[in-house]
Design a protein around this motif. Structure first.
Motif, short mmCIF file in Angstrom:
data_model
loop_
_atom_site.label_atom_id
_atom_site.label_comp_id
_atom_site.label_asym_id
_atom_site.label_seq_id
_atom_site.Cartn_x
_atom_site.Cartn_y
_atom_site.Cartn_z
N ALA A 264 1.40 -9.16 1.95
CA ALA A 264 2.85 -9.05 1.89
C ALA A 264 3.30 -8.25 0.66
O ALA A 264 4.21 -7.43 0.75
CB ALA A 264 3.48 -10.44 1.87
N GLY A 265 2.64 -8.47 -0.47
CA GLY A 265 3.01 -7.74 -1.67
C GLY A 265 2.81 -6.24 -1.50
O GLY A 265 3.67 -5.43 -1.85
N GLY A 266 1.67 -5.88 -0.92
CA GLY A 266 1.38 -4.46 -0.68
C GLY A 266 2.37 -3.85 0.29
O GLY A 266 2.84 -2.72 0.08
N THR B 145 5.43 -4.78 0.87
CA THR B 145 6.77 -4.68 0.30
C THR B 145 6.91 -3.41 -0.54
O THR B 145 8.01 -2.89 -0.70
CB THR B 145 7.10 -5.94 -0.52
N MET B 146 5.80 -2.92 -1.06
CA MET B 146 5.87 -1.64 -1.79
C MET B 146 6.37 -0.50 -0.90
O MET B 146 6.90 0.48 -1.40
CB MET B 146 4.49 -1.26 -2.34
N VAL C 85 8.40 -1.20 1.86
CA VAL C 85 9.73 -1.59 2.31
C VAL C 85 10.80 -1.07 1.35
O VAL C 85 11.83 -0.55 1.78
CB VAL C 85 9.82 -3.13 2.44
N ASP C 86 10.54 -1.20 0.06
CA ASP C 86 11.51 -0.74 -0.94
C ASP C 86 11.90 0.73 -0.76
O ASP C 86 13.07 1.03 -0.56
CB ASP C 86 10.94 -0.97 -2.35
N ALA D 103 13.79 1.38 2.53
CA ALA D 103 15.19 0.94 2.51
C ALA D 103 16.05 1.94 1.74
O ALA D 103 17.16 2.27 2.17
CB ALA D 103 15.30 -0.45 1.89
N PRO E 90 2.40 4.18 -1.27
CA PRO E 90 3.56 3.63 -0.57
C PRO E 90 4.72 4.62 -0.54
O PRO E 90 5.47 4.67 0.44
CB PRO E 90 3.92 2.38 -1.39
N GLU E 91 4.84 5.42 -1.59
CA GLU E 91 5.97 6.35 -1.67
C GLU E 91 5.85 7.46 -0.62
O GLU E 91 6.82 7.80 0.06
CB GLU E 91 6.07 6.96 -3.07
#
Lengths: 699, 699
Positions: free
Chosen positions: A326-328, A330-331, A333-334, A337, A450-451
């Motif tokens: 989940a932590g990975g 969410t990187m 998701v930010d 969004a 993630p970016e």
């Protein structure tokens, strides 16, 4: 100027550029560590099968091969010449090439348009040579042309000093010569393969769009990767993009210049507002080109683009995320969004299907398999359910530590589910080169950061089909024309059907106020085409309550303007009723030198310029686009019925925007700005209070 | 609740956590592919030298070693137990550990606070065990504790299934267990080495700050890398950060939640405005922690942080860029600019020194060596000049294709110049693993992507020394206290010395208006502590012109409020003069549950909530900080004397902000909001028109 010589057709041009049977390297050095020494070395190492003519008048041999003293000494005119000499000699070499019938010359030297008057003169000579002889030029300042299939490697870019190249189906074009080496090497590291590369340099003749267009019918090219520094030759870029869209070949682009400070242009605010990057953004969007913001998004994005078809506007940005961390996840998701992409929770029906498969997942924004555990069957069954679920436009699998230690468990099922209806992409959280390579080999879009993952997903999901070219001719409009006075500008608004405040023009010298066709209080404004910002010179009086005050206001305006603008001819003022509403906006129209007609809506008042709270599009627009633009202006939310406040007439505002955007069919207008346009309550319309119109000048 | 047992001192805690002489693995599985099977496998592979006690009541052996049936059966109490059983058994195991005198238990299981009432009860049991026995707990939901020096590898994270680890001098702590594997593996790939890792899980006992603090005196740890999901236990994080700063050990952090939609809190706007991420941002900044936005910035940033000392505010963000590829370098300029970092052109003096060295460079924002050519001597001489130039705070070298093909030419000089006065960093544009490895081995900060490069540079240059703890006690303030009515709130403003509009309270029932101590027109507002948003219930009348109108307004307000808020006790109204100024702002103060007292300034009016145009800091603040905050509110630029408009009294505004922030010394106040605060022209002050104050409740 251009005479009617037979131009190269696209396929002739393609052959001369990318599969010439013979090439000359003019200025080939014997020192392979120098830029001018590289082309022959690279051609030989990759094994180009055509005839190669190194030209060096000062040596018998270069790099162990026979050197020819001059182009004229060659047994045949080469199809493509790479000219790697210094600037002066390069101009002469292009002329010689043209005279000999060489089809394409690629020029390495700089020192042209960027080098002052002398450089401009050189550039003119190049253009004249093209016109006179029919030769086509890539560059100058081009680090070259590469085709990995035909092994044409006419480049001085040191990054091509390699044995193995990432052969594939993407064609890459770049304004920056250095970047073709970066794209190649980074693509190689990330499993992205290329058909070829071009460094387009200054585009004095062949533009980036034209060169890419020449490859459009190449059956072994599936898509395009662009590194853009400017919007030069936007017309050919657009034509190429439209043709590429017809052929289903997606284009991904990175453009420098997000941060460019906007330059204040001539008289109207619009120029100051329409910062170059906004314009480029809308232009690329209107061409159906997916623009990314990260370098890795550019490199890693193409496989995703080819799986996400361009779609018309609206409701197409819902991503389902399944993860073992989940932590990975969410990187991702930010940044998703922040780019307007929604991570959608699985529906009740989808969760029920997952539960029915015996997999424990809690209802949440992410489908988190932590409890269920990282197993092949679990991941595969979940992916199969998610990629068939109607609530998602795209499914993203975010894999944690197992991607590094046991890719067969959590990465293999992604590959095995990748044929599903919904596009599927993967982000691996640890460093996991093996997992990434597995995914790339299988053609599954995959991301290392993630970016870049969020960047490419947002770019792919927001890509729209290109808009057809506007009806009017593409002839550029010169912006040096005269400014209309406000009465003439009002007449234009009337013609466009945009409601405006009634007005009466009065002479400055009058002693008594005539009867007005509207009630006091009124506004008084200096009427003078030479004065763009009336308030700045004391040219406006508001809330004038009666005839006596009106005469006083006129005299005061005349005196103040005469003092602050000694030269201006101030003979008349304009009198209008005071118009009030819920708020005000600025509407702007402008013909951009590069990309053509633009329409803009911005928050009104002093914040217009400060907050840059605005939206723009290529003109003309339709009503749906106008509403989309209104929704993009943050401060207009205050007029959208926020917290029980009265709502503004956004329908009327949208109609006024569409009407103003129709100026795109009127080549006589260079710029128009309505500021303020008063927005009244819903049903009561909008009213233009002031307008500034600038005619097109002589090109 | 907590009894006075001897707590572990920091060094005892450090030893039990990171260099225990004996460890137990409670619930060790015989299947090394399962999470519960990994710890023993990993410990043996890395070669931990202490005593290991695998505990499994159902097996004689696990992974070929003797399994013990229970903790009680061990020949000694282990110093550190990693409990990898399911949830229920884990609670019992912790109790058993406590009873036996085990110093630290790390708990893998989840199912605690996040699992409803039952989970909360389990968490309470854990806390009671700590209090009763003195045992300290890491977790639950902890993927473990790793020290690469002592070879303590108590982790179930699959990414640690490796032979070689990146040993170094950074200690990494993460809320996410998966991420310790990502940090380790990505660090390994990028040349960042670690002393150890901890996955802190739910922090029911030991917080992330406490665990890191235990390592502060470790001479082989130079800095910290944090992956944060929440601001839980901000107090211990702050104490750790301050101690780390004293020791010169920089902290770099990535925090999830940039995009969190703000949650509307209770009565005041402030809650809605102070989105969690703003708060976290200011908290980390006030702790001297460098926050990055990209995962790669986190991994690649530490070497840069250790070279850029924290510095007090202002004027410390000028980067000089030298490059062999202007296009590649501009990729870094864009994201630097968007983060407020200036790429500074070389000064005339610096350009003269470069020219004197025989190197051709044009005056421009980038020092572009394209013309001069990529040679060792050229690059070295230029770097030596730039790293000594006073106009730069940091020098960045951006290297193109030669970084891949000939790193000795353009990358070696960066290494050879890295000892200079000014910090030096490198970004390589192509994929160039060899160049990156060379730079990392030499300790030169280096970056693989333009985005991570800009991110880390901006984070390093904006890092400030931590602020000392505020004077008042850290006791949290409960936000369930009563709201003051406006008269009482006015008294508080008077006490703080914040100018406010005079006011008179009148009974709702009066038949005739009394003489007022100020002139008409006036504003009338319902006076009722139960009503936070007076306008929403029709509780405000503006521009009331005389006594008759005043009575009518009072009656109208009473009737409307009674209708819209039937329960509210409306006995009085407040009458004030109409106050006008150049603009209005909102000032807010709030005690955040996690990070403490906050002060905020925002644009006033309806846009406050829509545009989220605001600035916040931890309270109290000084005048310089107040001015810094004012400059951060975009819409306040309209009051800064923009385009000849009158300037607002920002000095008075700053003083009011400082005054309100002094509430941080008053534990009786939970929240206070002045909305609007009218800003008058420079020299004429600011005036509070409405204030909402909420007292602290009972914790």
């Amino acid at each position: 100027m251009k005479v009617a010589l037979p131009e190269l057709t696209n396929s002739n041009l393609r052959d001369a550029l990318f599969s010439p049977r013979s090439v000359a390297i003019v200025g080939q050095s014997d020192d392979a560590s120098k830029a001018a020494g590289r082309p022959l070395k690279f051609l030989r190492r990759i094994g180009y099968a055509g005839r190669v003519y190194p030209i060096n008048p000062r040596r018998e041999t270069v790099l162990g091969e026979r050197a020819w003293p001059a182009l004229a000494a060659l047994p045949e005119p080469p199809e493509h010449a790479y000219i790697v000499t210094p600037t002066q000699a390069a101009v002469a070499a292009v002329e010689e090439c043209g005279a000999l019938g060489v089809k394409v010359a690629t020029v390495l030297a700089d020192g042209f348009a960027e080098a002052g008057a002398e450089g401009m003169a050189r550039e003119t000579r190049l253009r004249e040579t093209c016109a006179r002889t029919g030769i086509r030029i890539v560059g100058p300042s081009s680090l070259g042309v590469v085709d990995l299939r035909t092994r044409v490697m006419l480049t001085a870019n040191a990054a091509f000093d390699e044995k193995d190249f990432p052969l594939g189906r993407i064609f890459a074009a770049s304004h920056s010569g250095s970047m073709i080496g970066a794209l190649m090497s980074r693509g190689k590291a990330r499993g992205t393969g290329f058909a070829g590369f071009v460094s387009v340099g200054n585009e004095v003749d062949l533009s980036l769009g034209e060169i890419c267009a020449a490859t459009l019918d190449d059956p072994d090219i599936d898509g395009y990767m662009l590194f853009l520094e400017t919007m030069r030759h936007a017309d050919t870029l657009r034509r190429f993009a439209l043709s590429a869209a017809e052929r289903g070949k997606p284009i991904i682009a990175y453009k420098l210049g997000r941060s460019d400070a906007a330059r204040e242009l001539a008289v109207s605010h619009t120029g100051a507002l329409a910062g170059e990057d906004d314009v480029a953004d809308q232009f690329l969007r209107s061409c159906g080109i997916a623009r990314v913001d990260t370098l890795e998004g550019l490199i890693e994005g193409p496989p995703l683009l080819s799986r996400v078809p361009a779609a018309a506007r609206g409701g197409r940005k819902r991503v389902g995320v399944v993860t073992t961390t989940a932590g990975g996840a969410t990187m991702v998701v930010d940044p998703l969004a922040s780019r307007g992409v929604t991570v959608e929770p699985a529906s009740t029906a989808t969760l029920a299907r997952i539960a029915a498969a015996g997999i424990e997942v809690k209802p949440a924004r992410l489908v988190d398999l932590t409890i269920a555990g990282a197993r092949y069957e679990t991941m595969k069954a979940t992916l199969d359910i998610l990629t068939a679920a109607p609530e998602f436009d795209l499914v993203l699998a975010v894999i944690g530590s197992s991607a590094r230690s046991q890719p067969e468990i959590t990465v293999r099922p992604i590959i095995d589910s990748a044929g599903a209806a919904r596009p599927l992409a993967a982000f691996v959280v640890p460093d996991a080169p093996e997992a990434l390579a597995m995914l790339s080999r299988a053609g599954v879009p995959n991301f290392r950061t993630p970016e870049a993952c969020a960047d490419a997903i947002a770019a792919a999901l927001s890509r729209q089909p290109p808009r057809p070219l506007p009806a009017r001719s593409a002839a550029p409009v010169a912006s040096n024309g005269p400014v209309l006075d406000e009465l003439a500008a009002s007449a234009l608004l009337d013609r466009l059907g945009i409601a405006r405040a009634p007005s009466v023009a009065l002479e400055v010298g009058i002693a008594r106020a005539p009867p007005l066709p509207f009630a006091y209080p009124v506004a008084v404004k200096v009427l003078c085409a030479e004065i763009a910002h009336k308030t700045d010179v004391g040219g406006v009086a508001l809330g004038v309550v009666d005839g006596e005050a009106l005469i006083a206001a006129i005299q005061n305006i005349a005196a103040t303007v005469a003092e602050r603008r000694p030269g201006a001819r101030v003979g008349r003022v304009l009198v209008q009723p005071m118009v009030s509403g819920l708020g005000e906006v600025l509407l702007g129209y402008r013909v951009d030198r590069d990309v053509g007609a633009l329409i803009m809506v911005a928050s009104g008042g002093v914040l217009t310029e400060i907050a840059r709270d605005r939206s723009l599009r290529l003109a003309p627009i339709d009503l749906a686009t106008a509403h989309e633009m209104i929704a993009e202006v943050r401060s207009l939310m205050a007029l959208a019925g926020y917290r029980g406040r009265p709502a503004g007439d956004f329908d009327a505002l949208a109609r006024a925007m569409v009407a103003l955007s129709q100026l795109a069919d009127d080549a006589s207008i260079a710029e128009a700005e309505i500021n303020p346009l008063i927005v009244r309550p819903a049903g009561e319309g909008v009213v233009a209070v002031d307008a500034l119109v600038k005619l097109a000048g002589n090109a």
